[in-house]
Design an enzyme around this catalytic site. Structure first.
Site, PDB file in Angstrom:
ATOM      1  N   ARG A 147       0.860  -1.188   0.000  1.00  0.00           N
ATOM      2  CA  ARG A 147       0.000   0.000   0.000  1.00  0.00           C
ATOM      3  C   ARG A 147       0.892   1.233   0.000  1.00  0.00           C
ATOM      4  NH1 ARG A 147      -3.891   2.282   4.884  1.00  0.00           N
ATOM      5  NH2 ARG A 147      -2.016   3.462   5.343  1.00  0.00           N
ATOM      6  N   TYR A 159      -2.725  12.001   6.298  1.00  0.00           N
ATOM      7  CA  TYR A 159      -3.013  10.647   6.757  1.00  0.00           C
ATOM      8  C   TYR A 159      -1.869   9.712   6.393  1.00  0.00           C
ATOM      9  CZ  TYR A 159      -4.560   5.867   6.760  1.00  0.00           C
ATOM     10  OH  TYR A 159      -4.609   4.520   6.980  1.00  0.00           O
ATOM     11  N   ASP A 212      -5.026   3.795   0.010  1.00  0.00           N
ATOM     12  CA  ASP A 212      -6.153   4.118   0.894  1.00  0.00           C
ATOM     13  C   ASP A 212      -6.454   5.607   0.791  1.00  0.00           C
ATOM     14  OD1 ASP A 212      -8.025   4.283   2.902  1.00  0.00           O
ATOM     15  OD2 ASP A 212      -6.798   3.295   4.438  1.00  0.00           O
ATOM     16  N   HIS A 214      -8.863   6.985   2.394  1.00  0.00           N
ATOM     17  CA  HIS A 214      -9.372   7.327   3.728  1.00  0.00           C
ATOM     18  C   HIS A 214     -10.583   8.250   3.648  1.00  0.00           C
ATOM     19  CE1 HIS A 214      -8.312   7.030   8.120  1.00  0.00           C
ATOM     20  NE2 HIS A 214      -7.902   5.876   7.647  1.00  0.00           N
ATOM     21  N   GLU A 238      -8.907   1.818  -1.742  1.00  0.00           N
ATOM     22  CA  GLU A 238      -9.656   1.628  -0.499  1.00  0.00           C
ATOM     23  C   GLU A 238     -10.335   2.916  -0.043  1.00  0.00           C
ATOM     24  OE1 GLU A 238      -7.120   0.224   2.635  1.00  0.00           O
ATOM     25  OE2 GLU A 238      -8.510   0.894   4.178  1.00  0.00           O
ATOM     26  N   GLU A 264     -13.782  -1.036   6.735  1.00  0.00           N
ATOM     27  CA  GLU A 264     -13.093  -1.171   8.023  1.00  0.00           C
ATOM     28  C   GLU A 264     -13.848  -0.555   9.192  1.00  0.00           C
ATOM     29  OE1 GLU A 264      -9.361   0.767   6.914  1.00  0.00           O
ATOM     30  OE2 GLU A 264      -9.824   2.411   8.254  1.00  0.00           O
ATOM     31  N   ARG A 285     -13.838  -5.141   3.652  1.00  0.00           N
ATOM     32  CA  ARG A 285     -12.716  -5.015   4.583  1.00  0.00           C
ATOM     33  C   ARG A 285     -13.145  -5.013   6.056  1.00  0.00           C
ATOM     34  NH1 ARG A 285      -8.152  -3.587   4.275  1.00  0.00           N
ATOM     35  NH2 ARG A 285      -8.422  -1.705   5.525  1.00  0.00           N
ATOM     36  N   GLU A 341      -4.403  -7.038   5.164  1.00  0.00           N
ATOM     37  CA  GLU A 341      -3.562  -5.875   5.478  1.00  0.00           C
ATOM     38  C   GLU A 341      -2.649  -6.221   6.659  1.00  0.00           C
ATOM     39  OE1 GLU A 341      -5.729  -2.476   6.977  1.00  0.00           O
ATOM     40  OE2 GLU A 341      -4.243  -1.083   6.163  1.00  0.00           O
ATOM     41  N   TRP A 405     -11.623  12.355   8.275  1.00  0.00           N
ATOM     42  CA  TRP A 405     -10.228  11.987   8.493  1.00  0.00           C
ATOM     43  C   TRP A 405      -9.921  10.683   7.810  1.00  0.00           C
ATOM     44  CZ3 TRP A 405      -7.794   7.897  11.224  1.00  0.00           C
ATOM     45  CH2 TRP A 405      -6.373   7.976  11.160  1.00  0.00           C
TER      46      TRP A 405
HETATM   47  O1  EZ4 Z   1      -6.842   4.715   9.958  1.00  0.00           O
HETATM   48  O2  EZ4 Z   1      -7.331   1.829  11.975  1.00  0.00           O
HETATM   49  O3  EZ4 Z   1      -6.443   0.748   6.367  1.00  0.00           O
HETATM   50  N1  EZ4 Z   1      -6.192   1.145   7.440  1.00  0.00           N
HETATM   51  C1  EZ4 Z   1      -6.641   2.263   8.013  1.00  0.00           C
HETATM   52  C2  EZ4 Z   1      -6.284   2.450   9.472  1.00  0.00           C
HETATM   53  C3  EZ4 Z   1      -7.209   3.406  10.221  1.00  0.00           C
HETATM   54  C4  EZ4 Z   1      -7.123   3.174  11.709  1.00  0.00           C
HETATM   55  C5  EZ4 Z   1      -8.166   4.005  12.443  1.00  0.00           C
HETATM   56  O4  EZ4 Z   1      -8.247   3.627  13.774  1.00  0.00           O
HETATM   57  O5  EZ4 Z   1      -7.330   3.037   7.393  1.00  0.00           O
HETATM   58  O6  EZ4 Z   1      -4.973   2.863   9.563  1.00  0.00           O
HETATM   59 CO    CO Z   2      -8.110   2.037   5.675  1.00  0.00          CO
END
Ligand code: EZ4
Ligand code: CO
Length: 405
Positions: A147, A159, A212, A214, A238, A264, A285, A341, A405
């Site tokens: 990743r 991030y 990711d 995010h 992701e 997640e 996920r 992961e 976030w």
């Molecule tokens: O930011 O688990 O793919 N992994 C992620 C993680 C999340 C944290 C948040 O608690 O996006 O790193």
């Molecule tokens: Co993630």
């Protein structure tokens, strides 16, 4: 075999973990992970005050009935705190059942579908060159899937990467108030396409690359990103957008063949039902700790299988080695397992508290033949690292607007 006691522990060996231990009158105990990053003590109280008293004296073998009792019986259903508590109880009961049977949990699920579990590792850098150097090191260690995340020039903190060059998870044991980060979609687009272009130039086409987002983009922005990244052949993109409105993923799907992954933060099958059924995603996920344990993940995995959606469990360091072990049993069994992961087996303190029999070599992980989950918890060692209040960051746009976030 009756449940005689349920104990809840919270420790902070670099970051907080909530652990449940269930004792039985057969002398067998089981352990489960109930860690909810940034809201740990809500789950501790929920378990101690509202869950444990209802389970004393019940049959420890009745995993399904206890799951239904805690889910349907709460009336309010769903929710992160509720499902983290159910998850920990569920994992501990599977651990007990395995120990009682003298079998590893993957055997109770149906046995091995594969010999080893493919992992993807994280390369997170200060800039593109730094990220790619870190990826090169991981490739040298034998990882076949990476990743890639990079800090964005012109934004103070991004991030995945902290400004002071520390690993981004390191400080999570010590954040008494939520830190703030900044986001700019424009600056991100300038960087991320170049990151993957350079990665393919440097590493060729055999290595799997992932990313990711995010949840920082709107659906149409995600669609554009997916299109721009198509030449670089991602294994998946992701959390491109939030999917509280699951229909919104149709917009992304209509525009790009880049595979999509999400889940997640999901607590139940209902959070991803439409995404799976309408084949709007390629990987689900969900994490055992946050979506109701092994019982629930098995069900979501089987449902996803009907629609050609593979499993790719969350593998962040805020899931304890107990959750990782639970994922390893699910991954070893699941016919539609995709990828796991992986951010390492934890620091020395984590390894001292949680002794796991999972092994890792050449970018693959392997469950052991130990009965149950194959991971233990040292209560005395845990006491050396008391809970520290800690939060995940929040994110704002450059004008101050609160963002995802
Ligand atoms: O930011 O688990 O793919 N992994 C992620 C993680 C999340 C944290 C948040 O608690 O996006 O790193
Ligand atoms: Co993630």
């Amino acid at each position: 075999m009756k449940i005689t006691a349920i104990k809840v522990f919270v420790c902070s060996p670099g970051r907080n973990f909530v652990t449940v231990k269930i004792h039985t009158d057969a002398g067998i105990y089981g352990i489960g992970d109930a860690t909810l990053n940034g809201r740990e003590m809500a789950v501790v109280t929920y378990l101690e005050e509202h869950v444990a008293p209802c389970l004393i004296g019940r049959d420890a073998h009745a995993i399904e009935d206890i799951w239904q009792y805690l889910y349907k019986g709460v009336y309010w259903r769903k929710g992160a705190v509720n499902l983290a508590a159910i998850a920990a109880i569920d994992m501990a009961l599977w651990d007990i059942k395995g120990k009682a049977a003298g079998l590893p949990v993957y055997q109770l699920l149906g046995g091995k579908s594969r010999q080893g579990v493919t992992l993807y590792a994280h390369a997170s850098g200060e800039n593109i060159a730094d990220t790619l150097d870190k990826a090169a090191q991981l490739i040298d260690q034998g990882y076949k899937a990476i990743r890639l995340q990079s800090a964005i020039p012109g934004l103070p903190v991004t991030y995945g990467v902290l400004g002071d060059k520390k690993d981004y998870y390191e400080l999570q044991g010590n954040r008494p108030l939520p830190p703030e980060e900044q986001w700019s979609t424009k600056k991100y687009f300038n960087l991320v396409v170049e990151l993957f272009k350079q990665a393919r130039e440097r590493f060729g086409n055999d290595i799997h690359l992932l990313h990711d987002v995010h949840s920082r983009l709107t659906p149409i922005e995600s669609a554009r990103l997916g299109k721009l990244l198509e030449p670089y052949d991602l294994l998946f993109l992701e959390d491109a957008s939030i999917a509280e409105n699951q229909d919104s993923y149709k917009i992304i799907r209509q525009h790009t063949t880049t595979p999509l992954a999400i889940g997640e933060t999901y607590n139940t099958i209902w959070d991803c039902k439409d995404l799976i059924q309408n084949q709007l995603i390629d990987y689900i996920r969900v994490a055992a700790t946050h979506a109701g344990g092994i019982t629930a993940l098995r069900r979501i995995g089987d449902f996803a299988n009907i629609y050609n959606v593979k499993t790719a469990p969350h593998g962040a360091p805020d899931l304890s080695p107990i959750c990782f072990a639970a994922h390893m049993h699910l991954n070893t069994w699941a016919p539609n397992f995709g990828i796991q992961e992986f951010v390492g087996l934890g620091n020395e303190q984590v390894k001292q508290i949680f002794t796991s029999t999972v092994t890792v070599s050449d970018g693959m992980a392997y469950v052991s033949e130990a009965p149950g989950l194959g991971v233990d918890f040292d209560e005395t060692a845990a006491q050396q690292y008391p809970y520290k209040r800690s939060y995940l960051p929040v994110s704002r746009l450059e004008d101050g607007t609160l963002w995802n976030w």
